[in-house]
Enzyme design. Structure first.
Site, PDB file in Angstrom:
ATOM      1  CG  ASP A   1     -19.157  12.085 -25.625  1.00 36.47           C
ATOM      2  OD1 ASP A   1     -19.060  12.720 -24.445  1.00 36.47           O
ATOM      3  OD2 ASP A   1     -19.425  11.139 -25.975  1.00 36.47           O
TER       4      ASP A   1
ATOM      5  CB  CYS B   1     -16.352  10.369 -18.057  1.00 35.00           C
ATOM      6  SG  CYS B   1     -15.031   9.438 -19.214  1.00 35.00           S
TER       7      CYS B   1
ATOM      8  NE  ARG C   1     -13.554   4.414 -19.511  1.00 43.01           N
ATOM      9  CZ  ARG C   1     -14.255   5.729 -19.546  1.00 43.01           C
ATOM     10  NH1 ARG C   1     -13.804   6.551 -18.847  1.00 43.01           N
ATOM     11  NH2 ARG C   1     -15.509   5.632 -20.052  1.00 43.01           N
TER      12      ARG C   1
ATOM     13  CE  LYS D   1     -16.442   5.382 -24.941  1.00 45.86           C
ATOM     14  NZ  LYS D   1     -17.563   5.226 -24.097  1.00 45.86           N
ATOM     15  CG  ASN D   2     -20.599   6.201 -26.402  1.00 45.17           C
ATOM     16  OD1 ASN D   2     -19.781   5.360 -25.628  1.00 45.17           O
ATOM     17  ND2 ASN D   2     -20.363   7.433 -26.308  1.00 45.17           N
TER      18      ASN D   2
ATOM     19  NE  ARG E   1     -22.425  10.410 -17.161  1.00 40.78           N
ATOM     20  CZ  ARG E   1     -21.265   9.803 -17.987  1.00 40.78           C
ATOM     21  NH1 ARG E   1     -20.204   9.624 -17.570  1.00 40.78           N
ATOM     22  NH2 ARG E   1     -21.723   9.529 -19.373  1.00 40.78           N
ATOM     23  N   PRO E   2     -27.475  11.234 -13.023  1.00 43.10           N
ATOM     24  CG  PRO E   2     -29.236  12.544 -12.835  1.00 43.10           C
ATOM     25  CD  PRO E   2     -27.743  12.416 -13.102  1.00 43.10           C
TER      26      PRO E   2
HETATM   27  C1  UD1 Z   1     -24.128   9.080 -23.355  1.00 44.06           C
HETATM   28  C2  UD1 Z   1     -22.678   8.414 -23.684  1.00 44.06           C
HETATM   29  C3  UD1 Z   1     -21.488   9.868 -23.537  1.00 44.06           C
HETATM   30  C4  UD1 Z   1     -22.168  11.007 -23.871  1.00 44.06           C
HETATM   31  C5  UD1 Z   1     -23.634  11.407 -23.395  1.00 44.06           C
HETATM   32  C6  UD1 Z   1     -24.323  12.593 -23.994  1.00 44.06           C
HETATM   33  C7  UD1 Z   1     -22.406   6.584 -23.601  1.00 44.06           C
HETATM   34  C8  UD1 Z   1     -21.875   5.087 -22.988  1.00 44.06           C
HETATM   35  N1  UD1 Z   1     -22.108   7.443 -23.102  1.00 44.06           N
HETATM   36  O1  UD1 Z   1     -23.912   8.994 -21.847  1.00 44.06           O
HETATM   37  O2  UD1 Z   1     -20.434   9.637 -24.144  1.00 44.06           O
HETATM   38  O3  UD1 Z   1     -21.432  12.109 -23.240  1.00 44.06           O
HETATM   39  O4  UD1 Z   1     -24.200  10.293 -23.927  1.00 44.06           O
HETATM   40  O5  UD1 Z   1     -24.272  12.499 -25.532  1.00 44.06           O
HETATM   41  O6  UD1 Z   1     -22.983   6.089 -24.725  1.00 44.06           O
HETATM   42  N2  UD1 Z   1     -29.593  12.717 -17.263  1.00 44.06           N
HETATM   43  C9  UD1 Z   1     -30.629  12.738 -16.121  1.00 44.06           C
HETATM   44  N3  UD1 Z   1     -31.355  11.601 -15.682  1.00 44.06           N
HETATM   45  C10 UD1 Z   1     -31.108  10.680 -16.327  1.00 44.06           C
HETATM   46  C11 UD1 Z   1     -30.126  10.450 -17.654  1.00 44.06           C
HETATM   47  C12 UD1 Z   1     -29.372  11.611 -17.792  1.00 44.06           C
HETATM   48  O7  UD1 Z   1     -30.763  13.728 -15.492  1.00 44.06           O
HETATM   49  O8  UD1 Z   1     -31.717   9.584 -15.919  1.00 44.06           O
HETATM   50  C13 UD1 Z   1     -28.764  13.777 -17.583  1.00 44.06           C
HETATM   51  C14 UD1 Z   1     -27.262  13.595 -17.387  1.00 44.06           C
HETATM   52  O9  UD1 Z   1     -26.958  13.963 -15.969  1.00 44.06           O
HETATM   53  C15 UD1 Z   1     -26.677  14.714 -18.336  1.00 44.06           C
HETATM   54  C16 UD1 Z   1     -27.670  14.354 -19.281  1.00 44.06           C
HETATM   55  O10 UD1 Z   1     -29.044  14.055 -18.942  1.00 44.06           O
HETATM   56  O11 UD1 Z   1     -26.576  15.774 -17.814  1.00 44.06           O
HETATM   57  C17 UD1 Z   1     -27.204  13.775 -20.918  1.00 44.06           C
HETATM   58  O12 UD1 Z   1     -27.064  12.356 -20.253  1.00 44.06           O
HETATM   59  P1  UD1 Z   1     -27.055  11.222 -21.195  1.00 44.06           P
HETATM   60  O13 UD1 Z   1     -27.668  11.569 -22.409  1.00 44.06           O
HETATM   61  O14 UD1 Z   1     -28.022   9.887 -20.344  1.00 44.06           O
HETATM   62  O15 UD1 Z   1     -25.927  10.638 -21.331  1.00 44.06           O
HETATM   63  P2  UD1 Z   1     -25.151   8.908 -21.321  1.00 44.06           P
HETATM   64  O16 UD1 Z   1     -26.310   8.016 -21.754  1.00 44.06           O
HETATM   65  O17 UD1 Z   1     -24.911   9.046 -19.659  1.00 44.06           O
END
Ligand code: UD1
Length: 415
Positions: free
Chosen positions: A304, A116, A396, A22-23, A121-122
Site C-alpha cells: 500500500d 481497488c 476512500r 481505515k483498514n 483478488r480471489p
Molecule cells: C488488505 C488491505 C489492502 C492491502 C492488502 C495487503 C484491507 C481492507 N485491505 O487487502 O489495503 O493492500 O491487505 O497488505 O485491509 N489472496 C488469495 N486468496 C485469498 C485472499 C488473498 O490468493 O483468499 C491473495 C491476493 O490476491 C493478493 C494477496 O493474497 O495477491 C494478498 O491479499 P490480502 O492480504 O488478502 O489482501 P486484502 O485483505 O485483500
C-alpha cells in the site's frame, strides 16, 4: 472530489496529524455486530469506505451513528437482512461480514466484494477457512453463500498470509466451539487491533502479531469501547511526500514501529527521520540516493506504500531504483500516469526500474486509492500544474487530505 489540481514546487513544512486506520476500522466496525448492545468506536476516520460500511450495516438492520470520529453500532438483534449489493460491491472490506454473519447467525449470503482494481483478488483462502470450521460454501452468480449447523474449531494453514482471510477466520472462530489455530497467519498491525477489540468483547485470542494465531471460541461477546490505531499507510504517505518535496514535516499520531520497513528504506536513501513518542519528523537534505524495494506481507515493505514510494524514487539525486511488487499482480497502474509527467520508469513483469528525472505537470488519472496518492506526491514535486482525474479514489482512504496538505504548504485545490 472529482478532480485535484496541484501547483507543484513547494516544499512541505509543518505538522500533520494522522487519522485512525481505515483498514483497522473496517473490520472492527463489522465485528461490532457480533455483540448485543451498543459498541463505541473511537478515532474512526471519516472516509468514504467507512461511510459505505455504515450504510451496509444500516441496511442490514443495525443502528449506526458517526460524530467527531466516534462511531456507535448497535446490531438490534441477531438476524440481519442481506447486505445490499450496490454497497458491498464497492467495498473490499465488506467481505468481513461473511465471518461476522457466519459466527453470529450461522448463515451468510453476500455479493463478492469490490475494492481497488489492483489484481485478481480471489477469496479462496477465506472460503477454505470457513469450510474447515464446518461451513458449506458456494458462489453462484457472484453471490457467496455460507451455511453451518455448527462451527467447530479447526487447524487452518493459509497458503499465503492473507490479511482478509486471517481476519475473516478469526471473526468466525471467535464464536465457534473449541480451538482454532491459524498457521501462516498475516501479522499486520490491523489484525492485532481487531484482536484487541475482540478480546475486550470477551473473545479468547492468543498469538496475534505472530504467524500462529489461536482462538478459543466463546459463547457470546459483549459490547465494548475501542480506539483505533493510527493509519500507518496515511502516515507513510505523508513521510514520503515530505521526503519527495525535500520538506520538513512532523507526522503526528504516527507509530513508527508499524513502519519499520519504510523508515529503514528512507534512512538508507539519506532521509533524516527523528522518532519520538507522538510521531516522526522527516527532513530531506539534498543528495538522496536510489534504493530497491520489494513489497511483502508485514513486516515487509507494504504494497500500500509502493506507488507513493515509486513517485519518490523518481526524485532521487543519484542512482537507479528497482521496485518489485509481489503482493498484487496488477499494482503498477500508476506507472503510465507517472510517465506522462516525465518519469523514467521501465516495467518488466513484476519489476520496475526507476531512473531519476524531473517531473512536469500534466493531466493524469487515478486508477485506485494508493495510485491516486502517488500522483498527488508527483504533482507536489512537478513543475507547473497537475490535474488528477478520478481523485475520488483518494477520499476512500485519506481523511481531509486536501486540508492536511494545504496546512503543510501544498498548493492544491479540489474541483
Ligand atoms: C488488505 C488491505 C489492502 C492491502 C492488502 C495487503 C484491507 C481492507 N485491505 O487487502 O489495503 O493492500 O491487505 O497488505 O485491509 N489472496 C488469495 N486468496 C485469498 C485472499 C488473498 O490468493 O483468499 C491473495 C491476493 O490476491 C493478493 C494477496 O493474497 O495477491 C494478498 O491479499 P490480502 O492480504 O488478502 O489482501 P486484502 O485483505 O485483500
Amino acid at each position: 472530489m472529482e478532480k485535484l489540481i496541484i501547483n507543484g514546487g513547494d516544499r512541505l513544512k509543518g505538522d500533520v496529524t494522522v487519522s485512525g486506520a481505515k483498514n483497522a476500522a473496517l473490520p472492527v466496525v463489522a465485528a461490532a455486530l457480533m455483540a448485543n448492545g451498543e459498541s463505541m468506536l473511537e478515532d474512526i476516520p471519516g472516509l468514504r469506505d467507512v461511510f459505505c460500511m455504515m450504510e451496509i450495516l444500516g441496511a442490514m438492520g443495525a443502528s449506526v451513528s458517526f460524530q467527531d470520529n466516534v462511531l456507535t453500532v448497535n446490531p438490534n438483534g441477531s438476524e440481519f437482512a442481506e447486505p445490499p449489493y450496490n454497497r458491498v460491491s464497492k467495498l473490499r472490506a465488506s467481505y468481513y461480514l461473511m465471518g461476522v454473519l457466519l459466527a453470529r447467525q450461522r448463515y451468510a449470503r453476500i455479493a463478492m466484494p469490490g475494492g481497488c482494481a489492483i489484481g485478481n483478488r480471489p477469496i479462496d483462502l477465506h472460503l477454505k477457512g470457513f469450510k474447515a470450521l464446518g461451513a458449506e460454501t458456494s458462489i453462484d452468480h457472484g453471490v457467496v453463500e455460507l451455511k453451518a449447523s455448527r462451527l467447530s474449531g479447526a487447524k487452518i494453514y493459509l497458503d499465503y498470509p492473507s490479511v482478509g482471510a486471517t481476519i475473516n477466520i478469526m471473526l468466525a472462530a471467535t464464536l465457534a466451539s473449541g480451538l482454532t489455530t491459524i498457521e501462516n497467519a498475516a501479522r499486520e498491525p490491523e489484525i492485532i487491533d481487531l484482536a484487541n477489540y475482540l478480546t475486550v468483547m470477551g473473545a479468547r485470542i492468543k498469538g496475534v502479531g505472530t504467524d500462529v494465531i489461536k482462538i478459543e471460541g466463546v459463547q457470546e461477546l459483549v459490547p465494548a469501547q475501542h480506539r483505533i490505531i493510527p493509519d500507518r499507510i496515511e502516515s507513510g504517505s505523508y513521510m514520503i511526500a515530505a521526503a519527495a518535496t525535500r520538506g520538513d514535516v512532523y507526522v503526528r499520531n504516527s507509530l513508527s514501529e508499524h513502519l519499520k520497513s519504510l523508515v529503514a528504506k528512507l534512512k538508507e536513501m539519506g532521509v533524516i527521520i527523528q522518532e519520538d513518542i507522538e510521531g516522526v519528523r522527516v527532513t530531506a537534505p539534498n543528495g538522496i540516493r536510489a534504493v530497491d524495494i520489494k513489497t511483502l506481507p508485514h513486516p515487509g515493505f507494504p504494497t500500500d506504500l509502493q506507488p507513493q514510494m515509486m513517485a519518490l524514487l523518481t526524485q532521487v539525486d543519484e542512482g537507479t531504483s528497482m521496485v518489485i511488487e509481489t503482493v498484487f499482480e496488477n499494482r503498477f497502474m500508476h506507472i503510465d500516469e507517472l510517465k506522462r509527467m516525465g518519469a523514467n520508469i521501465s516495467l518488466d513483469g513484476r519489476g520496475a526500474l526507476i531512473k531519476p528525472s524531473p517531473l512536469s505537470g500534466a493531466r493524469v488519472s487515478a486508477s485506485d486509492l494508493r495510485a491516486g496518492v502517488a500522483l498527488i506526491i508527483a504533482g507536489l514535486v512537478a513543475d507547473g500544474e497537475t490535474e488528477i482525474e478520478n481523485a475520488y479514489h483518494v477520499e476512500r482512504g485519506y481523511e481531509k487530505i486536501e486540508l492536511k496538505l494545504k496546512d503543510i504548504g501544498a498548493d492544491l485545490k479540489v474541483v
